[in-house]
Design a protein around this motif. Structure first.
Motif, PDB file in Angstrom:
ATOM      1  N   ILE A   1      15.244  36.198  10.463  1.00  0.00           N
ATOM      2  CA  ILE A   1      15.019  36.963   9.085  1.00  0.00           C
ATOM      3  C   ILE A   1      16.229  37.833   8.606  1.00  0.00           C
ATOM      4  CG2 ILE A   1      13.298  38.481   7.633  1.00  0.00           C
ATOM      5  CD1 ILE A   1      11.400  38.029   9.699  1.00  0.00           C
ATOM      6  N   ASP A   2      16.781  37.215   7.332  1.00  0.00           N
ATOM      7  CA  ASP A   2      17.853  38.320   6.953  1.00  0.00           C
ATOM      8  C   ASP A   2      17.601  38.643   5.557  1.00  0.00           C
ATOM      9  OD1 ASP A   2      18.750  35.721   6.061  1.00  0.00           O
ATOM     10  OD2 ASP A   2      19.867  35.344   8.054  1.00  0.00           O
ATOM     11  N   PHE A   3      18.088  37.431   4.681  1.00  0.00           N
ATOM     12  CA  PHE A   3      17.824  37.800   3.236  1.00  0.00           C
ATOM     13  C   PHE A   3      17.182  36.707   2.451  1.00  0.00           C
ATOM     14  CE2 PHE A   3      22.193  37.172   4.171  1.00  0.00           C
ATOM     15  CZ  PHE A   3      22.402  36.132   3.967  1.00  0.00           C
ATOM     16  N   LYS A   4      16.831  35.707   3.441  1.00  0.00           N
ATOM     17  CA  LYS A   4      16.260  34.216   2.790  1.00  0.00           C
ATOM     18  C   LYS A   4      14.794  34.378   2.955  1.00  0.00           C
ATOM     19  CE  LYS A   4      20.181  31.870   5.170  1.00  0.00           C
ATOM     20  NZ  LYS A   4      20.256  32.996   6.097  1.00  0.00           N
ATOM     21  N   ALA A   5      14.074  33.903   1.951  1.00  0.00           N
ATOM     22  CA  ALA A   5      12.705  33.781   1.764  1.00  0.00           C
ATOM     23  C   ALA A   5      12.244  32.157   2.323  1.00  0.00           C
ATOM     24  CB  ALA A   5      12.025  34.045   0.373  1.00  0.00           C
TER      25      ALA A   5
ATOM     26  N   VAL B   1       7.228  27.743  14.954  1.00  0.00           N
ATOM     27  CA  VAL B   1       8.398  28.319  14.459  1.00  0.00           C
ATOM     28  C   VAL B   1       8.318  29.732  14.715  1.00  0.00           C
ATOM     29  CG1 VAL B   1       9.106  28.799  12.069  1.00  0.00           C
ATOM     30  CG2 VAL B   1       8.223  26.630  12.642  1.00  0.00           C
ATOM     31  N   ALA B   2       9.395  30.420  15.031  1.00  0.00           N
ATOM     32  CA  ALA B   2       9.383  31.820  15.372  1.00  0.00           C
ATOM     33  C   ALA B   2      10.425  32.557  14.483  1.00  0.00           C
ATOM     34  CB  ALA B   2      10.018  32.145  16.691  1.00  0.00           C
ATOM     35  N   PHE B   3       9.824  33.929  13.914  1.00  0.00           N
ATOM     36  CA  PHE B   3      10.596  34.471  13.082  1.00  0.00           C
ATOM     37  C   PHE B   3      10.919  35.896  13.790  1.00  0.00           C
ATOM     38  CE2 PHE B   3       8.045  31.895  10.773  1.00  0.00           C
ATOM     39  CZ  PHE B   3       8.866  31.344   9.392  1.00  0.00           C
ATOM     40  N   HIS B   4      12.246  36.346  13.681  1.00  0.00           N
ATOM     41  CA  HIS B   4      12.769  37.492  14.183  1.00  0.00           C
ATOM     42  C   HIS B   4      13.837  38.070  13.151  1.00  0.00           C
ATOM     43  CE1 HIS B   4      14.465  40.646  16.842  1.00  0.00           C
ATOM     44  NE2 HIS B   4      13.581  40.248  17.661  1.00  0.00           N
ATOM     45  N   HIS B   5      13.872  39.399  13.091  1.00  0.00           N
ATOM     46  CA  HIS B   5      14.957  39.915  12.232  1.00  0.00           C
ATOM     47  C   HIS B   5      16.261  39.951  12.589  1.00  0.00           C
ATOM     48  CE1 HIS B   5      13.781  43.527  14.526  1.00  0.00           C
ATOM     49  NE2 HIS B   5      14.922  43.544  14.761  1.00  0.00           N
TER      50      HIS B   5
END
Lengths: 357, 357
Positions: free
Chosen positions: B166-170, B190-194
């Motif tokens: 996760i950065d600036f992309k939706a 699918v995993a999300f991490h800042h």
């Protein structure tokens, strides 16, 4: 007379069935031309000449046509009938719907617009019904002129707060300190409300519904900006109310902010207390739009927030997702909590009867 | 053998005192040079030549020196000793700490870096200890090459998910669909991490503590992006886990998203179900960093979430705010809830024993 006595007086005084303070009513003008008489030159002739079309949005509003009202401009008469009389609203705090904050260039024009708007609002709204209280609109992009505007209008007996519109500005930044200084020296509250420029950390999204879902994050981010930049410490008399930004996230933000503060406070030594203390004591959250939750869920959220004095009622009149005082709170909510939300918390926070008298 | 049976087998099988699945362990390399042998030309000679210094941050990290460990590079041996053996971690899911997603130009270089990193990680981590499971790193700014990279590595028996930093992309945006298609056709999660690029809707803030307080908002915004853009509908087999983005905000987001959906779903007719349903059934939240709340508060939050199957344990090893499995959950939390959080929920979600065998 202290505030609790005053609230009791208010309860005795009123003949209304439901004693309600509405903390978020959107007054408006009919068209931009209504501001022309209140503008200084050169802005007056330029606006009159049609050289600016007003603010628009990056999206098409998409209303559910079955909703209570349309997104229409409200006149004070319609507001009296449809809102104040219909729902026995004792006081309605006008919060505007035209935010010169959003102008990205020409800060002098923005400041002139704010000033003209305030004069328009006083003459066409505040002076028409003494149930209306007002917010001073400013152009925060020019904090010095904003402070002058606050000083100019703070003596009006029914101007009770400064409006800080949430767009892309983190108002904790020291650049905006003159605004908080002016609010504090004039004994005003500070209110926050999103604008149509309202992004999440991932941008505006692809649909207006995303924006609606993400709006509360702006209130959360604004709170952390105020806390970490020491606004609560530097302006100890100020109280802050966040309108239309939700409230059920509050337990999370309180806990998260405290955790990070305990871990990283060395970075912000000017922040003297736990974030939870600032939030519970000096932040109020208007409850509109309420989420569809039961009385038991309401009570759990309030317990987790650690305070039953933070929530204040609001209708968001005349917007499509208006919350009527008769429907906003679920059946089964304890009477004392209902009273706190419907008028006691706002009555205490604003203490506005002092100002009125 | 269905998953519940497998989790029971896992319980019988282990000799450990505490059966734990750690869903967020940050493996790393020693230096960028470690990637050189795995790179293709021209990137190989350019990186070897020192033509890129790696990612930096817009802030100075500010650690509390009394914390458990420093923000150091972890070697697999140190991870075995300090984490897996010390805390009886049965499975540790490696999630990376080097995200080519953050490169703002040169997407081909980003894709080459991701690919090299994956090969480095398999050889130097996955193959060293069969308690390690892996995440496929990609350059999502180039969805087509990302999909090829997913296809290339999905057959590895211990690669269980695609990492979306996760950065600036939706990532709900249809531009990124090829990534979700590839994850679904390969039966991956699918995993999300800042990343270190992590802003709120008001920007990065003035201090790193603001960023820490605001991080959960990115998870919230990503969820609304996935929901409103129909990712749950278009990829019905996919499951999503959000790492290090908090969880106590979940009741709020569930309620808010449902309210907005009921009001504005005409705008997103491809979204067939209530957001709450997608979230409860297909979203998992890793609990690190846990907030400092009591067992009673934990239980209230879980009740308000409407599911006790969403929370998964994570240490965030080796970062300074590491949560040990022995300390992350408060005394007094019911045993069945502890088990769900420590391993059952992750075990069911990943079903990774199927893949391993």
């Amino acid at each position: 007379m202290d505030m609790n006595t005053r609230v009791l007086e208010l309860e005795k005084d009123t003949k209304t069935k439901s004693l309600v303070i509405d903390t978020d009513v959107h007054e408006s003008f009919g068209s931009l031309k209504d501001l022309v008489p209140y503008l200084k030159e050169p802005w007056k002739r330029l606006l009159e000449g049609g050289n600016w079309k007003g603010f628009s949005t990056d999206f098409l509003y998409w209303y559910n046509p079955t909703d209570w009202t349309s997104q229409s401009v409200s006149s004070y008469k319609r507001t009296q009938t449809e809102l104040l009389d219909e729902y026995d609203i004792r006081y309605a705090i006008l919060t505007g719907y035209f935010y010169p904050s959003m102008l990205k260039t020409q800060r002098e024009f923005a400041a002139a617009l704010a000033s003209a708007y305030n004069d328009f609002m006083i003459e066409n709204w505040l002076e028409k019904d003494d149930r209306f209280f007002g917010s001073i609109q400013i152009a925060p992009q020019d904090p010095q002129s904003a402070a002058l505007e606050i000083d100019r209008l703070a003596s009006h007996p029914r101007m009770i707060q400064v409006m800080l519109p949430i767009d892309f500005k983190a108002y904790g930044d020291p650049y905006y300190h003159p605004i908080f200084e002016a609010a504090q020296r004039n004994n005003l509250k500070v209110a926050f409300h999103h604008t149509t420029i309202a992004y999440s950390g991932l941008g505006i999204g692809n649909y207006s519904i995303e924006r609606h879902m993400n709006l509360p994050q702006l209130t959360m981010a604004m709170l952390t900006s105020l806390i970490c930049n020491g606004i609560f410490d530097k302006f100890p008399k100020l109280g802050f109310i966040f309108l239309e930004g939700g409230f059920t996230w509050a337990p999370h933000l309180i806990w998260r902010a405290d955790r990070e503060y305990k871990s990283l406070r060395a970075e912000v030594p000017w922040v003297k207390n736990l974030p939870s203390q600032y939030i519970r004591e000096r932040v109020r959250l208007a409850i509109q739009p309420t989420e569809d939750i039961s009385a038991q869920e309401w009570m759990k959220v309030i317990e987790l927030m650690g305070s039953d004095e933070m929530l204040c009622f609001a209708t968001d009149y005349p917007h499509y997702d208006f919350d009527a005082p008769t429907r906003a709170l679920p059946a089964g909510l304890p009477e004392d909590i209902k009273k706190k939300i419907l008028y006691q918390n706002a009555g205490k926070f604003y203490n506005f009867m002092n100002k009125k008298e």
